[in-house]
Scaffold this motif. Structure first.
Motif, mmCIF file in Angstrom:
data_model
loop_
_atom_site.group_PDB
_atom_site.id
_atom_site.type_symbol
_atom_site.label_atom_id
_atom_site.label_comp_id
_atom_site.label_asym_id
_atom_site.label_seq_id
_atom_site.Cartn_x
_atom_site.Cartn_y
_atom_site.Cartn_z
ATOM 1 N N SER A 269 0.693 -70.533 47.222
ATOM 2 C CA SER A 269 1.113 -71.397 46.063
ATOM 3 C C SER A 269 2.042 -72.485 47.015
ATOM 4 O O SER A 269 1.871 -73.702 46.444
ATOM 5 C CB SER A 269 1.997 -70.711 45.079
ATOM 6 N N LEU B 57 0.312 -64.652 48.117
ATOM 7 C CA LEU B 57 0.139 -65.469 46.888
ATOM 8 C C LEU B 57 1.062 -66.544 46.977
ATOM 9 O O LEU B 57 0.847 -67.617 46.719
ATOM 10 C CB LEU B 57 0.291 -64.739 45.698
ATOM 11 N N PHE C 13 -2.852 -61.318 38.612
ATOM 12 C CA PHE C 13 -2.897 -60.173 39.498
ATOM 13 C C PHE C 13 -2.443 -59.030 38.860
ATOM 14 O O PHE C 13 -2.918 -57.945 38.932
ATOM 15 C CB PHE C 13 -1.775 -60.450 40.579
ATOM 16 N N ILE D 147 -9.356 -70.353 42.565
ATOM 17 C CA ILE D 147 -9.046 -70.594 44.258
ATOM 18 C C ILE D 147 -9.947 -71.295 44.884
ATOM 19 O O ILE D 147 -9.641 -72.187 45.536
ATOM 20 C CB ILE D 147 -8.419 -69.082 44.880
ATOM 21 N N PHE E 249 -0.479 -66.976 39.459
ATOM 22 C CA PHE E 249 -1.235 -66.075 40.129
ATOM 23 C C PHE E 249 -0.706 -64.666 39.756
ATOM 24 O O PHE E 249 -1.493 -63.662 39.838
ATOM 25 C CB PHE E 249 -1.450 -66.552 41.648
ATOM 26 N N CYS E 250 0.528 -64.585 39.970
ATOM 27 C CA CYS E 250 1.160 -63.242 39.642
ATOM 28 C C CYS E 250 0.760 -62.749 38.237
ATOM 29 O O CYS E 250 0.198 -61.480 38.380
ATOM 30 C CB CYS E 250 2.754 -63.470 39.539
ATOM 31 N N ALA F 133 -9.837 -65.940 38.693
ATOM 32 C CA ALA F 133 -8.775 -66.457 39.713
ATOM 33 C C ALA F 133 -9.646 -66.834 40.926
ATOM 34 O O ALA F 133 -9.091 -67.769 41.718
ATOM 35 C CB ALA F 133 -8.205 -65.201 39.944
#
Lengths: 661, 490, 229, 304
Positions: free
Chosen positions: C104, C100, C137, A652, C133-134, A648
């Motif tokens: 986004s 997040l 995460f 990013i 991203f979720c 991640a």
């Protein structure tokens, strides 16, 4: 040139045969040796022709390698460096037959031995950087395998490891060197590099430093010498002889060859080499003096001699930078001649010491003594080698040092301040090195061959068989012969050094004084022998008279009439006062167990000599790097969900990078 | 049609072998499938006429001509080796002891089936000219290889397999995002997501999206390729898998991911945006090399050591790719060399494991005495993997260095050499420690099946060959492939 | 309409951040699967044909029924507790979730403002990124293998959401292949969760860290040399 | 080689043992004794030659041949020493290097034949010998360099020919410093006080004498004669720096030269009488000091 290649092929074939016959030790060794001798003879023809002045020949073959081409050429410089190879390799191969007589694994050993010889020969002729690097590495690898012959000993493995790392550091520098040079020249061909465009001054310095590191790590230029005192004791003696005698000289060859690519020399290069040479000379010989492992001592002596060669090279470069062709020719010539001479006497020394180690099963001087009576042949040749190594006339070591001295004094004749500084540094250091070398070699000679044995040996030592004697004898004759007949060698050197400067003028043409001096030296050397024979004869008559009674008695020990073997002066005590003067240069570890009580049962005193450079520089450096790197070991902690964070974060970060662009 | 055959044969054989219980029959089938694949791929790769081997899905270009025969060759070698090592482990029970708590092995039929499907999917990756299909195939390689990693069924291999599938799936999902983004970027320009049409219309693609595509693909396929810091699964998976599988994972699979990246790079270059990718690729290259160096130093497990060395070499390859031009040639050459050497080393590691029953380096001593042939392979492999001449790796590593110097990127060149040196030092210690020495205890001399020795020996010779003589056809192929990637088209 | 669905998707993911029960989480994933299917149909209103229908229906089947069922099955068969054990508390998770979402949206709007590509509505694209991203995460912060699988599904949903805009440009076979891959992937993960459960008596992946790189003792120490002798 | 230098060589060969006599006589005079005859060393050598030999049990051929080598090397070295205005029989560019190394050869064999006895005493002496010699070597070389720069000649005879005394020039000061330094070198190389005491009776403190502790008979004769010649060589080198340029005939010049050599022996005697021994551990410092002295002289020449 084709004869050269065929000769190499013959030697290589010998190696392959050794591998094929690995089950029959004797056949393997003999076939490899015979073909080495034959191949060397073949190779010798074009080499001698070229060394004596024949034109350079080239061979170009098509080869589909990226950037590479099979391009060989034999010029004066190559031919000169090939001479010691052709002398030592067959002798070492012959010696090996006797030396390894009762050992297994001779097939593989001879395979690598022959590979080493072939790779060195090809190295000298390589005219393409890629080809050069390939044979360079083949040389390194095969010599590595030769070093780790006794791999069951931890010290040998350690030595092999050190050697490998040192070599590889050098290779990295060489990769950088050749890639930069190739980029500038637009080709990896040596001739293109020679003709290559103008380099900026800073780039030249960078290239020079890279060459010094790259080739210096092989040659054992201070402070890259630390593998030598490890690897030479570890290797079988004929391998040490070959490595110390010729292989490390390939580093010098490389340095010389690469110097020729750098265009005009700058004084900085000369000062750097001179400083390194002086440091190597002094540190090397002091370490040699302090070592009591006999082969380690010889290895350090090689460091010292490489230092002397560097002093010569440095002087040559300075001469060139100051437009003083005489000094240039003398400096380079002296360095070259020392290369040849060192290979002879160091080969001789390693081989004699090999015979000693072979007979006594130890390399520790503290355990030896009195071998002259048991091994007179070996002893005499050792003393010959020792005299040569201490640069004493009438042996050859003196002649090459004389040339270097001469170059220094010649440069001082200009009465220019920096030339005088050069001369002062050169003379002081060479004189000091000479004095210390004498101390070191009298120590070895005295402690190993003279007096009485210090410990009881398992078997009675005796002179080795003819396969081992013959190389000794021949090398001894060469060491003496080239010492006396040095004026005859001068033409070889005189031309070979022109390759470096690119000038056509030879040393003899530039400097008319050197030849008469050398002739005088050879008169004195000859007179030395003649006078000795005459005087010894008189002495014989004098003591042979009837009136002259000859008796034997115990030596004087302050009235104590029962001297014991253990009362002899030890190698460590012999060298201690001198070594202590140079304390910062070597690290001596003490371990003392004092005798206690009125009737002490035991006492023990042990010293271990550590290389200061290794201890104070390399070990901490490597430890620091390792420690720093290992700090990051936590990154791989095994928690998979954190690994996903890496993904991640990378994503990013890259997105932000793109957004930023 | 021939191209489809290349995929279908192993797939069908794989499906079939799942149901065959007789070892001998199944192994014969396995070998036959591999050999046929090998034959076909060589035949097709060296066919001069390009157009005959092309349809709207699959095509054979210079890039696939390099990697297809390579993959096939490695697979055949791995097949023979696997059969040999099955014999090794059936011969004596010591192999199972190697993997601590291993109660049983997965049935060999599952193994064979997965291997063949794995080959089919790798072939698809290499041949596919549709990026979507390529993605599907790359994901399929992950799925097919997971059971292979889990072959030993120990807790460690389970952990490795879990990490493998999870991290690769996550990574590849990002790659899918990249493919979708590419489709979006191509929306209205071309409706076909084939490499050819994208290259043709490359300049009309939206540059911002293209950058995004490149990043997604790089992260996605990069995690499959083992670029640091996306490599974390790699040492686990490569060290826990059976050695034949490790050899393929390192030698062939990493290349497939590399091909995936190259395809996108090709489009990027065609769009004239090569510069954008360069910096990122160089960074990834150096970073991977550095990370690998950290873990190679004083590494206690020799299979993990090899795995980290793969990370290092992927770094070198990506670095070369980032340098473009001469570097591209170097990196393709390096990919080929690395495949030979690493596969050979993993196979040899498997042999060492069979002899010593431990993967710990301190457990292995005096290979030279205990198993001389293995020792030769092992130490030769070490020299080759560290880029020592006369092995081919030297040439490719030097080409990459040369390109860095040519572009006057001296910092890059310096770091590159420094990391190479660190890796060498780390590996030298380990390899010499294992190869040399006095045998510690009375090792029972274990007879290794010749088939477990011949394939690595063959690959080793190939690696050596690549250093002294590169076949002209291969040389030409490498050059044209490098040109293909850096220019977008020939 | 698409915007509504995007918002629903985003909200459902935020809900996942705060949810403490696995079963509820699975239901959220089911909802997302159906929402995506509907969104796909809506987006391709003009190109409705057999292949779009097939893709939509099979996607809903896969994401809304088959995979959740598989997860539920695994959940029942394994001895895992039904609660989610997070590393990061639910409150913090929610906060990070909002951050997040912001990131986004920033990326998506930033891109769509300057880009010529209009195939995908910014809202949908930001949601898609957010879902990705979720997913990451969730994988990062949840301890159990099964919740990590759920995270993977959310991530895939995000990717799929991006793909909505291009359905008709993507060959049918490829779409199906993608779905097959996802199915097999999750299936394999399911099998492995079983195995993990059997082998370890737990499915906590944070205890799953035996594969490490220790630091071997220094190789070339003189002490070591002597001990070797 | 002409008649002049044959004559000079012969005089060196004949007169060198006399130097010991001179020194001893001077020392005796300082001590208020009558002292041994001036020709005592000749008597000693003659007597030793007539004696029988006793070899140590441990010794080998090296012990017997070593002194012969020593004699050969000092004799050859003598060939290169000029006699003031009369050139040496053997003179070529860089001859001083050969001279230094021939003396090295003599040291090599002295040390080895000492070590051949295997006695701790001899070992100790040998150790000191090599130590001090190594430290002294640079003094000689730098001095020769100084002369070479000063005169523009590279052979000893040439240097001596060109050397000019000019009281006011800094070069003269440099030569004076050089004389001082070489005088120290002479004392060291020939084992005189303050470095070594040839007349001591404690083996533990000796250098040269302890190395020949077990040498006797004709062998000792050879050793003594060789050390005489060595002393002559060093004295002659220094004398060469001091000999004034006169337009006198060859025989007169030779006379002056020999006179200066004998004066140097007197000087050695005086030094021995008025100085004490330096501690062994201090000697290297003294030798480094002499090197520094020459270096200073060199810098002065440059400045001048």
């Amino acid at each position: 040139m084709w004869t050269f290649l065929v000769g190499c092929g013959v030697i290589a074939l010998g190696g392959l045969l050794a591998l094929v016959f690995f089950k029959h030790e004797k056949a393997a060794k003999i076939s490899a040796t015979v073909l080495t001798v034959a191949g060397s003879a073949l190779v010798a023809m074009p080499v001698i022709e070229t060394a004596l002045g024949a034109d350079t020949e080239f061979i170009r073959l098509a080869w589909t390698l990226p950037l590479g081409e099979f391009h060989l050429g034999l010029d004066r410089l190559s031919a000169f460096f090939a001479l010691p190879i052709l002398l030592l390799s067959p002798l070492c191969a012959i010696y090996g037959i006797g030396y390894l007589a009762h050992r297994k694994g001779g097939g593989g050993h001879y395979f690598f031995l022959n590979t080493l010889v072939v790779s060195m020969l090809l190295l000298l002729c390589a005219k393409n950087a890629i080809l050069f690097l390939i044979v360079w590495e083949v040389m390194a690898i095969s010599s590595f395998f030769l070093v780790v012959f006794d791999d069951h000993l931890p010290s040998v493995r350690q030595a092999g490891w050190t050697y490998m790392i040192a070599t590889h550091i050098g290779v990295m520098a060489l990769l950088a060197f050749f890639s930069i040079l190739g980029h500038h020249a637009g080709s990896f061909d040596f001739q293109a590099m020679l003709a290559g465009g103008e380099l900026s001054s800073s780039m030249r310095l960078v290239l020079f430093l890279l060459a010094v590191v790259g080739f210096g790590s092989k040659a054992g230029i201070f402070p890259l010498h630390i593998w030598l005192p490890e690897a030479h004791p570890a290797a079988p003696s004929h391998v040490s002889a070959l490595m110390s005698g010729v292989m490390i000289k390939m580093g010098i060859y490389g340095l010389m060859r690469s110097l020729s690519f750098l265009g005009e020399f700058e004084a900085t290069f000369g000062w750097i080499l001179l400083a390194l040479g002086v440091a190597a000379g002094v540190v090397g010989i002091v370490s040699a003096l302090s070592s009591h492992d006999i082969k380690r001592m010889l290895a350090y002596s090689s460091v010292e001699n490489i230092g002397i060669i560097c002093i010569g090279l440095g002087t040559g470069i300075l001469g060139s930078a100051w437009h003083n062709p005489q000094v240039t020719a003398l400096g380079f010539g002296g360095a070259l001649l020392h290369v040849l001479n060192h290979s002879m006497f160091k080969g001789l020394l390693f081989l004699t010491v090999g015979a000693v180690v072979h007979e006594t099963d130890t390399k520790e001087m503290h355990h030896m003594g009195g071998l002259l009576k048991k091994m007179p042949f070996t002893a005499v040749l050792f003393f010959a080698g020792a005299m040569a190594a201490s640069a004493l006339p009438p042996f050859n070591g003196f002649v090459s040092e004389f040339l270097i001295y001469f170059s220094g004094i010649k440069s001082a004749m200009t009465k220019d301040v920096s030339s005088i500084l050069l001369a002062a540094v050169l003379l002081t250091s060479l004189a000091l090195i000479g004095g210390l070398a004498l101390a070191a070699f009298t120590k070895v000679g005295g402690m190993v061959f003279l007096g009485e044995p210090r410990t009881a040996l398992k078997k009675t030592p005796h002179d080795p068989g003819w396969t081992m004697k013959f190389p000794l004898l021949l090398l001894g004759i060469f060491a003496l012969g080239t010492g006396i007949a040095s004026p005859l060698l001068l033409p070889l050197v005189s031309d070979a050094q022109t390759v470096l400067t690119g000038d056509a003028a030879s040393l003899m043409a530039l400097d008319s004084d050197i030849l008469p001096s050398l002739i005088n030296i050879s008169y004195v050397s000859g007179a030395f022998l003649v006078a000795f024979v005459i005087l010894a004869f008189f002495y014989r008559i004098l003591t042979g008279r009837k009136k002259c009674e000859v008796a034997r008695s115990p030596v004087w020990d302050c009235g104590y009439a029962k001297p014991a073997v253990s009362m002899q002066y030890t190698p460590s005590s012999f060298s201690a006062p001198l070594v202590l003067l140079f304390k910062p240069l070597v690290h001596i570890r003490w371990a003392l167990q004092k005798p206690e009580g009125y009737f002490p049962k035991s006492g023990r005193f042990e010293t271990k000599i550590e290389d200061r450079v290794k201890e104070a520089f390399y070990a901490p450096l490597f430890r620091l790097i390792a420690k720093t790197l290992l700090l990051f070991r936590f990154l791989q902690h095994g928690h998979v969900h954190i690994y996903v964070i890496y993904v991640a974060v990378t994503l990013i970060a890259l997105l932000l990078f793109t957004a930023g662009n | 049609m021939m191209l489809w055959l290349l995929i279908c044969i192993p797939f069908a054989a794989g499906a079939l072998s799942y149901f065959i219980t007789a070892n001998r029959v199944r192994r014969t089938l396995w070998f036959l499938a591999a050999a046929t694949h090998l034959f076909l791929s060589f035949m097709l790769a060296f066919q001069s006429d390009v157009d005959t081997v092309k349809d709207s899905w699959l095509a054979m270009d210079a890039l696939s001509r390099i990697f297809l025969p390579l993959t096939s060759l490695l697979f055949t070698a791995a097949t023979l080796y696997a059969i040999g090592s099955f014999e090794n482990s059936h011969g004596g029970k010591s192999d199972t002891a190697a993997n601590e708590s291993v109660p049983r092995l997965q049935p060999e039929s599952v193994f064979t089936g997965c291997m063949l499907v794995f080959l089919a999917s790798m072939t698809t990756v290499i041949l596919s000219h549709r990026l979507g299909l390529q993605w599907v195939a790359i994901e399929a390689t992950t799925l097919a290889s997971t059971p292979l990693i889990y072959y030993h069924q120990g807790t460690r291999s389970l952990e490795a397999a879990w990490k493998y599938i999870l991290l690769c799936s996550v990574g590849i999902a990002v790659a899918l995002l990249g493919i979708f983004s590419l489709a979006l970027a191509a929306g209205g320009v071309t409706s076909e997501l084939t490499v050819e049409s994208l290259v043709t219309h490359a300049t009309r693609l939206d540059p911002r999206w293209l950058k995004l595509v490149f990043i997604f693909i790089l992260v996605g396929y990069g995690s499959k390729m083992g670029l640091a810091p996306l490599h974390t699964w790699l040492p686990d998976a490569h060290s826990e898998a059976p050695s034949a599988v490790s050899a393929l994972l390192s030698g062939a699979l990493l290349n497939c991911a590399f091909v995936g990246i190259l395809r996108v790079l090709q489009i990027l270059n065609a769009a004239g945006m090569g510069d954008f990718g360069q910096h990122i690729l160089i960074f990834f290259g150096l970073f991977s090399m550095g990370i690998a160096a950290i873990f190679i130093l004083r590494q206690p497990d020799y299979k993990r050591l090899l795995a980290y060395s793969s990370v290092e070499h992927m770094g070198i390859i990506i670095l070369g790719t980032g340098l473009a031009q001469g570097g591209m040639f170097g990196s393709l050459l390096h990919a080929v060399n690395h495949s030979f050497v690493k596969a050979m080393l993993f196979m040899t590691a498997g042999n060492i494991l069979a002899v010593y029953a431990t993967k710990r380096i301190d457990g292995v001593r005096a290979l030279k005495q205990t198993a001389p042939v293995v020792a030769v392979l092992w130490f030769g492999g070490f020299l080759a993997i560290t880029g020592s001449p006369p092995f081919g790796t030297f040439l490719s590593e030097f080409s990459i260095l040369q390109e860095a110097v040519r572009q006057e990127r001296f910092v890059t060149a310096g770091l590159y050499l420094f990391f190479l040196l660190l890796v060498f030092i780390g590996m030298a210690a380990t390899f010499s420690r294992m190869t040399f020495g006095a045998p510690q205890s009375e090792q029972p001399a274990k007879k290794l099946h010749p088939w477990s020795l011949v394939p690595p020996a063959f690959l080793g010779i190939a690696a050596l060959m690549m250093g002294v003589f590169i076949p002209e056809q291969l040389d030409a192929l490498l050059h044209s492939a490098a040109e293909l990637i850096t220019r977008g088209a020939l | 309409m698409i915007n509504t669905i995007s918002i629903l998707l985003a909200l459902s993911s935020l809900f996942l951040f705060g949810s403490s029960r696995i079963r509820i989480s699975i239901r959220v994933v089911i909802a997302q699967g159906f929402l995506l299917g509907i969104a796909f149909l809506l987006h391709n209103e003009e190109h409705l044909n057999s292949s779009t229908w097939t893709i939509a229906i099979s996607s809903m089947l896969l994401k809304g029924i088959v995979l959740p069922w598989l997860l539920t099955f695994v959940l029942h068969r394994s001895r895992a507790k039904l609660e989610i054990e997070p590393y990061v508390g639910f409150g913090t998770s929610l906060f990070i979730g909002v951050l997040l979402l912001g990131f986004s949206t920033y990326v998506a709007w930033n891109l769509s403002l300057t880009s010529t590509v209009r195939a995908i509505p910014p809202a949908l694209f930001s949601t898609a990124l957010f879902l990705i991203f979720c997913g990451m995460f969730l994988i990062v912060t949840r301890k159990k293998a099964i919740t990590q699988t759920i995270g993977y599904l959310v991530l895939e949903n995000g990717v799929f959401a991006t793909g909505l805009g291009i359905g008709h440009e993507f060959p049918f076979i490829v779409e199906m292949g993608v779905m097959l891959d996802i199915f097999v992937g999750v299936f394999l993960m399911g099998i492995m969760i079983f195995r993990i459960d059997k082998a370890f008596d737990h499915t906590d992946t944070h205890r799953f860290n035996t594969l490490l790189d220790e630091i071997a003792p220094e190789h070339n120490d003189s002490e070591d040399m002597e001990s070797a002798q | 080689m002409n008649a002049n230098n044959v004559m000079m060589i012969l005089s060196a060969l004949l007169l060198s043992p006399l130097l010991f006599g001179v020194i001893n006589r001077v020392k005796a005079m300082f001590a208020g004794r009558k002292g041994s005859p001036l020709l005592q060393t000749y008597f000693d050598i003659a007597k030793l030659m007539k004696k029988g030999m006793v070899y140590g049990n441990t010794t080998s051929l090296m012990f017997q041949l070593g002194p012969v080598f020593v004699l050969v090397s000092v004799l050859l070295a003598l060939l290169m020493v000029p006699f003031g205005p009369i050139a040496a029989p053997l003179s070529f560019q860089g001859d001083f290097i050969l001279l230094a190394y021939l003396l090295g050869v003599s040291r090599f064999f002295t040390v080895l034949s000492a070590l051949d006895t295997g006695s701790a005493f001899e070992g100790m002496g040998a150790s000191r010998e090599v130590q001090f010699a190594a430290m002294g070597e640079p003094t000689f070389m730098l001095g020769a360099l100084l002369l070479a720069i000063h005169t523009g000649e590279m052979s000893l005879s040439g240097m001596v020919r060109e050397i000019q005394f000019d009281v006011l020039s800094p070069a003269t000061a440099a030569v004076v410093l050089l004389v001082a330094a070489w005088m120290m070198l002479l004392l060291t190389e020939n084992s005189r006080i303050p470095v070594d005491d040839p007349n001591t009776h404690l083996e533990l403190t000796m250098i040269h004498e302890v190395m020949v502790l077990d040498t006797g008979g004709p062998l000792m004769g050879i050793v003594t004669y060789a050390s005489g010649i060595k002393l002559w060589i060093f004295s002659a080198l220094i004398a060469n720096l001091l000999v004034p340029t006169l337009s006198a005939g060859a025989s007169a010049q030779a006379g002056i030269f020999v006179g200066i050599v004998l004066l140097i022996a007197v000087a050695v005697g005086v030094i021995e009488s008025i100085m004490g021994r330096v501690r062994l551990r201090q000697i290297p410092k003294v030798l480094v000091g002499t090197t520094a002295l020459v270096a200073t002289a060199l810098i002065m020449t440059l400045a001048g």
